[in-house]
Design a protein around this motif. Sequence first.
Motif: not given
Length: 354
Positions: A45-74
């Motif tokens: 669910s966190t991965v899908l929310q990050v994708m939604a924020n990045r591609f559609w600007d969905a506005g989910y409030v997420l931990d910046p560390i988790d978001e950075g790990i998903i988008w910039s690393y994994r």
Amino acid sequence: MTLALIGTRPRRRGLRAFHGIWIVLILIAALLAGICIGETRIPVSTVLQVMANRFWDAGYVLDPIDEGIIWSYRLPRALVAGGCGTALAVCGVILQSLLRNALADPYLLGISAGASTGAVLIAVVGIGAAAVPMSAGALGGALLAFGLVALLARMAGGGTGLRGAGQIILAGIAGSQLFNAMTSFLIARSANAEQARGIMYWLLGNLSGIRWDDVWLALAAAILLLIVAFWHMRALDAFTFGAESAASLGIPVRQVQVVLIVVSAMATAVMVSITGSIGFVGLVVPHAARFLVGVRHALLVPASALIGMVFLIAADIMSRIMIPGQTLPIGVVTALVGAPVFAVILIRARTVSR
């Protein structure tokens, strides 16, 4: 008769659509697994929310560390692993078909070793470093290595047919050892202790430093290779029966060989410049694909691409979780898995041939 043919067309289209849906689902599942599983488990669910924020600007409030790990690393790491697995597997299919030898792959033919030497020349020695990227140095090394291997095989008396294919495999083993030795010499001669440690780890296969620039380069090389392979599927089918058979069907043998080998060397060089040398993917995956779908390249090429992608993403996951707190080189994992699998394939092939 006409009505029967008309009736089969919708069924074929429906079957292709069904297979296409399954391929897309497998691709998504593999990428999600590569993103979610690692040193730290991340919910889907966190991965899908990050994708939604990045591609559609969905506005989910997420931990910046988790978001950075998903988008910039994994995510970049999973995409490069998938592209690399696809490219190496399709290179294996092409080389095994052209040479009519089950052992042909970029690793055994010296292409990976030559690409490593070319990349090290740029990265450590600094030859042309200001104007030549690592991928270009790797491509030059890959083409030089294969050229020397082909020349050695020709000088050793390898002609056409199975004897020629066997000679080029033996020449490839010799070429691999030569270029691996040259790479080791360059590292010992020009690299300091820290550089040597990093390069030796990279040469075993390393996805730790992947960035988005690497993603676009790896995916572009893999897509180009797939397009060329699909374009030459009829020729690859003909080469399965030998160069003479391909020529009798009107296929320009030399032209096709040059195009396919150059594009395969280019794809291998790009992957080596990004991830280092990863063995067994181009050797094992085509055999597994043939076991599942047969020898026709219309099915073999996409099946190998899909299996190679899933295999290398799975190997990357295993490299991160096998030893807690430590990441193994991905080449170690592919060898640990690929060597036993290839042994099983060899034993099964011998049993079937009796």
